[in-house]
Design a protein around this motif. Sequence first.
Motif, PDB file in Angstrom:
ATOM      1  N   VAL A  86       0.828  -1.192   0.000  1.00 43.00           N
ATOM      2  CA  VAL A  86       0.000   0.000   0.000  1.00 43.00           C
ATOM      3  C   VAL A  86       0.869   1.251   0.000  1.00 43.00           C
ATOM      4  O   VAL A  86       0.497   2.286  -0.508  1.00 43.00           O
ATOM      5  CB  VAL A  86      -0.895  -0.006   1.269  1.00 43.00           C
ATOM      6  CG1 VAL A  86      -1.745   1.259   1.362  1.00 43.00           C
ATOM      7  CG2 VAL A  86      -1.767  -1.236   1.318  1.00 43.00           C
ATOM      8  N   ASN A  87       2.076   1.101   0.598  1.00 43.28           N
ATOM      9  CA  ASN A  87       2.774   2.328   0.963  1.00 43.28           C
ATOM     10  C   ASN A  87       4.284   2.319   0.851  1.00 43.28           C
ATOM     11  O   ASN A  87       4.919   3.285   1.268  1.00 43.28           O
ATOM     12  CB  ASN A  87       2.418   2.657   2.419  1.00 43.28           C
ATOM     13  CG  ASN A  87       3.002   1.617   3.372  1.00 43.28           C
ATOM     14  OD1 ASN A  87       2.872   0.415   3.154  1.00 43.28           O
ATOM     15  ND2 ASN A  87       3.655   2.078   4.409  1.00 43.28           N
ATOM     16  N   LEU A  88       4.898   1.254   0.367  1.00 38.77           N
ATOM     17  CA  LEU A  88       6.358   1.256   0.339  1.00 38.77           C
ATOM     18  C   LEU A  88       6.832   2.134  -0.821  1.00 38.77           C
ATOM     19  O   LEU A  88       6.773   1.741  -1.980  1.00 38.77           O
ATOM     20  CB  LEU A  88       6.904  -0.171   0.205  1.00 38.77           C
ATOM     21  CG  LEU A  88       8.411  -0.289   0.376  1.00 38.77           C
ATOM     22  CD1 LEU A  88       8.842   0.005   1.806  1.00 38.77           C
ATOM     23  CD2 LEU A  88       8.897  -1.661  -0.022  1.00 38.77           C
ATOM     24  N   VAL A  89       7.290   3.337  -0.474  1.00 36.27           N
ATOM     25  CA  VAL A  89       7.655   4.319  -1.506  1.00 36.27           C
ATOM     26  C   VAL A  89       9.081   4.048  -1.994  1.00 36.27           C
ATOM     27  O   VAL A  89      10.024   4.016  -1.206  1.00 36.27           O
ATOM     28  CB  VAL A  89       7.544   5.757  -0.967  1.00 36.27           C
ATOM     29  CG1 VAL A  89       7.965   6.751  -2.049  1.00 36.27           C
ATOM     30  CG2 VAL A  89       6.130   6.056  -0.492  1.00 36.27           C
ATOM     31  N   MET A  90       9.197   3.828  -3.279  1.00 30.01           N
ATOM     32  CA  MET A  90      10.501   3.561  -3.885  1.00 30.01           C
ATOM     33  C   MET A  90      10.779   4.614  -4.950  1.00 30.01           C
ATOM     34  O   MET A  90       9.860   5.256  -5.454  1.00 30.01           O
ATOM     35  CB  MET A  90      10.504   2.184  -4.552  1.00 30.01           C
ATOM     36  CG  MET A  90      10.216   1.018  -3.625  1.00 30.01           C
ATOM     37  SD  MET A  90      11.544   0.684  -2.457  1.00 30.01           S
ATOM     38  CE  MET A  90      12.756  -0.087  -3.544  1.00 30.01           C
ATOM     39  N   VAL A  91      12.047   4.768  -5.296  1.00 23.44           N
ATOM     40  CA  VAL A  91      12.417   5.675  -6.391  1.00 23.44           C
ATOM     41  C   VAL A  91      13.075   4.834  -7.488  1.00 23.44           C
ATOM     42  O   VAL A  91      14.063   4.141  -7.221  1.00 23.44           O
ATOM     43  CB  VAL A  91      13.388   6.775  -5.929  1.00 23.44           C
ATOM     44  CG1 VAL A  91      13.753   7.693  -7.088  1.00 23.44           C
ATOM     45  CG2 VAL A  91      12.797   7.580  -4.771  1.00 23.44           C
ATOM     46  N   ASN A  92      12.521   4.876  -8.675  1.00 25.69           N
ATOM     47  CA  ASN A  92      13.144   4.199  -9.807  1.00 25.69           C
ATOM     48  C   ASN A  92      14.213   5.145 -10.356  1.00 25.69           C
ATOM     49  O   ASN A  92      13.898   6.146 -11.001  1.00 25.69           O
ATOM     50  CB  ASN A  92      12.077   3.889 -10.859  1.00 25.69           C
ATOM     51  CG  ASN A  92      12.653   3.162 -12.053  1.00 25.69           C
ATOM     52  OD1 ASN A  92      13.869   3.216 -12.300  1.00 25.69           O
ATOM     53  ND2 ASN A  92      11.789   2.489 -12.791  1.00 25.69           N
ATOM     54  N   GLU A  93      15.472   4.824 -10.064  1.00 28.51           N
ATOM     55  CA  GLU A  93      16.541   5.773 -10.383  1.00 28.51           C
ATOM     56  C   GLU A  93      16.664   6.039 -11.888  1.00 28.51           C
ATOM     57  O   GLU A  93      17.110   7.101 -12.305  1.00 28.51           O
ATOM     58  CB  GLU A  93      17.875   5.302  -9.779  1.00 28.51           C
ATOM     59  CG  GLU A  93      18.316   3.928 -10.248  1.00 28.51           C
ATOM     60  CD  GLU A  93      19.362   3.311  -9.317  1.00 28.51           C
ATOM     61  OE1 GLU A  93      20.442   2.946  -9.812  1.00 28.51           O
ATOM     62  OE2 GLU A  93      19.086   3.206  -8.098  1.00 28.51           O
ATOM     63  N   ASN A  94      16.251   5.062 -12.701  1.00 28.77           N
ATOM     64  CA  ASN A  94      16.347   5.256 -14.149  1.00 28.77           C
ATOM     65  C   ASN A  94      15.325   6.251 -14.685  1.00 28.77           C
ATOM     66  O   ASN A  94      15.517   6.859 -15.726  1.00 28.77           O
ATOM     67  CB  ASN A  94      16.192   3.924 -14.879  1.00 28.77           C
ATOM     68  CG  ASN A  94      17.326   2.984 -14.532  1.00 28.77           C
ATOM     69  OD1 ASN A  94      18.465   3.427 -14.350  1.00 28.77           O
ATOM     70  ND2 ASN A  94      17.013   1.705 -14.387  1.00 28.77           N
ATOM     71  N   ARG A  95      14.199   6.367 -13.958  1.00 22.15           N
ATOM     72  CA  ARG A  95      13.163   7.298 -14.412  1.00 22.15           C
ATOM     73  C   ARG A  95      13.316   8.667 -13.769  1.00 22.15           C
ATOM     74  O   ARG A  95      12.642   9.614 -14.153  1.00 22.15           O
ATOM     75  CB  ARG A  95      11.772   6.743 -14.070  1.00 22.15           C
ATOM     76  CG  ARG A  95      11.455   5.496 -14.873  1.00 22.15           C
ATOM     77  CD  ARG A  95      10.053   5.020 -14.578  1.00 22.15           C
ATOM     78  NE  ARG A  95       9.052   5.837 -15.267  1.00 22.15           N
ATOM     79  CZ  ARG A  95       7.852   5.405 -15.596  1.00 22.15           C
ATOM     80  NH1 ARG A  95       7.487   4.180 -15.281  1.00 22.15           N
ATOM     81  NH2 ARG A  95       6.990   6.186 -16.206  1.00 22.15           N
ATOM     82  N   CYS A  96      14.158   8.768 -12.730  1.00 22.42           N
ATOM     83  CA  CYS A  96      14.285  10.024 -11.983  1.00 22.42           C
ATOM     84  C   CYS A  96      15.168  10.992 -12.761  1.00 22.42           C
ATOM     85  O   CYS A  96      16.267  10.650 -13.198  1.00 22.42           O
ATOM     86  CB  CYS A  96      14.903   9.757 -10.617  1.00 22.42           C
ATOM     87  SG  CYS A  96      15.202  11.257  -9.672  1.00 22.42           S
ATOM     88  N   THR A  97      14.663  12.220 -12.943  1.00 27.60           N
ATOM     89  CA  THR A  97      15.445  13.227 -13.663  1.00 27.60           C
ATOM     90  C   THR A  97      16.136  14.192 -12.714  1.00 27.60           C
ATOM     91  O   THR A  97      16.814  15.115 -13.130  1.00 27.60           O
ATOM     92  CB  THR A  97      14.529  14.044 -14.599  1.00 27.60           C
ATOM     93  OG1 THR A  97      13.540  14.703 -13.781  1.00 27.60           O
ATOM     94  CG2 THR A  97      13.856  13.156 -15.626  1.00 27.60           C
ATOM     95  N   GLY A  98      15.926  13.997 -11.424  1.00 26.20           N
ATOM     96  CA  GLY A  98      16.569  14.873 -10.451  1.00 26.20           C
ATOM     97  C   GLY A  98      15.944  16.253 -10.358  1.00 26.20           C
ATOM     98  O   GLY A  98      16.607  17.219  -9.987  1.00 26.20           O
ATOM     99  N   CYS A  99      14.640  16.341 -10.680  1.00 26.61           N
ATOM    100  CA  CYS A  99      13.982  17.656 -10.682  1.00 26.61           C
ATOM    101  C   CYS A  99      13.711  18.178  -9.275  1.00 26.61           C
ATOM    102  O   CYS A  99      13.488  19.348  -9.067  1.00 26.61           O
ATOM    103  CB  CYS A  99      12.683  17.614 -11.482  1.00 26.61           C
ATOM    104  SG  CYS A  99      11.318  16.809 -10.601  1.00 26.61           S
ATOM    105  N   LYS A 100      13.726  17.307  -8.306  1.00 24.97           N
ATOM    106  CA  LYS A 100      13.568  17.640  -6.886  1.00 24.97           C
ATOM    107  C   LYS A 100      12.162  18.082  -6.483  1.00 24.97           C
ATOM    108  O   LYS A 100      11.983  18.650  -5.411  1.00 24.97           O
ATOM    109  CB  LYS A 100      14.589  18.702  -6.445  1.00 24.97           C
ATOM    110  CG  LYS A 100      16.039  18.284  -6.681  1.00 24.97           C
ATOM    111  CD  LYS A 100      17.012  19.312  -6.147  1.00 24.97           C
ATOM    112  CE  LYS A 100      18.430  18.925  -6.536  1.00 24.97           C
ATOM    113  NZ  LYS A 100      19.400  19.929  -6.188  1.00 24.97           N
TER     114      LYS A 100
END
Lengths: 184, 736
Positions: A86-100
């Motif tokens: 329901v809630n485990l927040v992950m970051v897909n580093e390949n999709r992240c553009t670093g926009c913050k």
Amino acid sequence: MKTENKKYAMVIDTKLCVGCGACVAACKTENNVPDGRSRVWVAEEVSGTFPDISMEIRSERCNHCSSAPCVDSCPTGASHYKKGTVNLVMVNENRCTGCKACMAACPYDARFTVPEGYVSKCTFCSHRIEKGDSPACMAVCPAKAIHFGDINNRESDVSRLLRSRKSKTLLPENGTEPNVYYLV
Amino acid sequence: MSTRINRRDFIKIAGAGLGALAVSGGVGKVVYGLMKNGLSSEDMISRTSTYCEMCTFQCAGWAYTKNGMPWKITGNEADEHCYGRLCTKGTAGFGLYDDPDRLRTPLIRTSERGKQVFKEATWDEAFDYIASKLGEIKEKHGAESVAMFSHGSGGSWFKTLLKAYGTTSFVAPSYANCRGPREEAYMNTFGEAIDTPERTDMKNSRCIVLIGSHIGENTHSQQVNEFAEAVGKGATVIVADPRYSTAASKAQYWLPVKPGTDLALLLAWINVIITEELYDKDYVKRYTTGFDELKKAVKENTPEWAYPITTIKPEVIRDTAREMAKNAPATLIHPGRHNVWYGDDTQRVRAGAILNALLGSWGRKGGFYMPEKAEMPEYPVPEFPKNKKSYKDTDAGMNYPLANLAISSGVCDATVHSVIGGDAFYEGWFIYGSNILKAMPQKEKTIKALQDLSLVVVIDVLPTEITGWADVVLPDTSYLERYDDIRHSQGRTPQLALRSPAFEPRYNSKPAWWIAKELGKKMGLEKYFPWNDIEEYLDFKLKKAGSSLEEMKKIGVKNLERTTPLYIGKGENYKFPTDSGKIELYSKALKNFGFDPVPVFTKHEEPDSGYYRLLYGRSPSHSFARTINNPILSQLDPENEVWINPEVAKEWGIKSGQFIKLENQDNIISARVRAKVTERIRPDCVYMVHGFGSTQKKLKKAYGKGADDQELMTRVLVDPIMGGQGMHGNFVTFKV
């Protein structure tokens, strides 16, 4: 069925936490967190005046919110809920553009960028819990103050603790539905 | 208005440390070149058994590598030192291995001592230099005129070397500058010392009394584990400390005792326990001697007497004493660890020991257990040469006959030629793993001694203040790159633990055992190192002790069977290893040496107006100066701060975070250090974490960070019983 998904929570006993920072160091080595960055930190809150004072010590991290503003604000979908939870927040580093955008949205200051440019933060040691291990911060805690589990399961340690002890979350007024609980 | 800023206003975020965050913006390096959170199927994971050397507690753990690179260190589940949970420092052990400032190759001095001008040398050249100097010293002054300062496991190899050479003057600042008073106080009461790990049965305690002992900030893992376990089970915690320590924040009773008056508080507790007949009558009758003398001696030490001295209200003293009695014998008056405060330290700690005896907690569940250690036969070597003289023949050795170990300042005194005359007692020093310019106060005295020596050899991992004074610097490996002797320390369970290398030695560093053995060869002492390699030595010993090197590599820790009971049985006819065979509430031995047979409180000097007593302690992220350059730990806690009560800060116009300097009553001024204005401390004292304020430029992370409390300690209060160096004798004012 949504209830079949896991709702991961961390329950941290402020009555036992001594603020030693072993969780901070264990997280850094387990996850190779870059220098100057930290996924876990220790907060001390002192109230009263000498000699009538009290102090709460908290090991803090990403709250893995059920209504996470970082997930909502991410323009690329890099910040997402892990499948089956329901809630485990992950970051897909390949999709992240670093926009913050997520960093600005997070009221807990739990996110940071790594030198490669993408955003990083606590994952509840997703790679460890997949194998049935506990998160590294919990495994190292010399005060055994950190508990972890699925609060959709009424029989889990965390569910039991939340039933039997008084607890609080941080900034609940922000409506993020945080899942790191502090026993007080 | 941002909630984030609001939160920052009210709470102190530690963890990464604000300083570290501020300087690192975007330039931080990737720690090990690996960024993936998870393990991919190609990752090669391996683990090696070790025991830690980040402090001296020696917790056993596993050093993990991923694809041959350092990954993490975790505790060994079978280990009673840590219960599988390493502390902050132990977890950051790879920081030592990885420290780019490490000593890389042997160095030989080419200019005057202290100038830090060295030439790089081969091991052969360094050994030749040392062997030739040691030969000269032996010929001119005798081998006995070489002493060794040692701290840590690797020191044992050099003890063997120096015993073979002909001297036994081994000294550790951890005695007279740390826990010495505790060991002598308990020796003179129960006939046995506390030792490491402490024989406290804290996990079973129902009431824990801490006198200035800051468990939690002091992170010896077993102690923190057991303290938290007892707190979790609802134990009553009573903390006497001028500072609201982390432990105080877990306590039902915080007694912010006036600094220097703990002994008065302890005597008042003893008075209440006796007056209200709360002591364990059967235990006292069966096992102790001198109760009547004790009762008489503390007659006047009522809570009302103690109140104006300690500022602790009589009813609080009575309530806490009753709480202790209610939970006895599962009440632990914790003996503390670093006890050198006011010069009457052996007597103060003894008052706590007496209280433990009255409560019947020694040898009882929840008090103190009876430790056992694994029997460990020595590898056979020829008999060592007899010594014509030893440390015992120095002034300090003769003046403190009750001291069971050598006193570091005494060795300095016996080295300075101008004090002793032409032929001083000591001509050569080995210094292993001990930055004595930080570990001992009055460094000018140490420097004077260093200048008078014919040979100074320093063996260490990092360049520290003391390496600058060496003639020869030998680069030791970190504990992660070497074997050391088997750990077989005391505990509930006799245990064996193995340290084995996770990596090859980095740079041109060598393991301590190799350095001692090879130097021994140069000195013609190879017969004292008769084994071909360290594995043969360890396997021989382990097989005699019921294991083998092969087995220990797999399990790391081996638990053996106890042969005696963990506690003294109720009503058991137990004979204590004292002169009387009983617990000595009244000590004839102390009386015979001219000391108070029962502790007596004497008032200590107090600060003048505008001055504050300087207190010090530890950070959970550091083992004092030993770890301040660690690349991981220096991120968690980069510098120390001076704790100041808000009323005092207001008077001086000092704000939290502001840089100030401290000046002591002898006009010594500290380096600049940040103020921490906090309600967590009394107004008559200030507090700082010891170990910071490095003056060694080669330690790039630690140099110039924070201030060194040690340089402000000019008024050392010497313990007349065992020569301990009390370091709470200085007062400071502010230079804003």
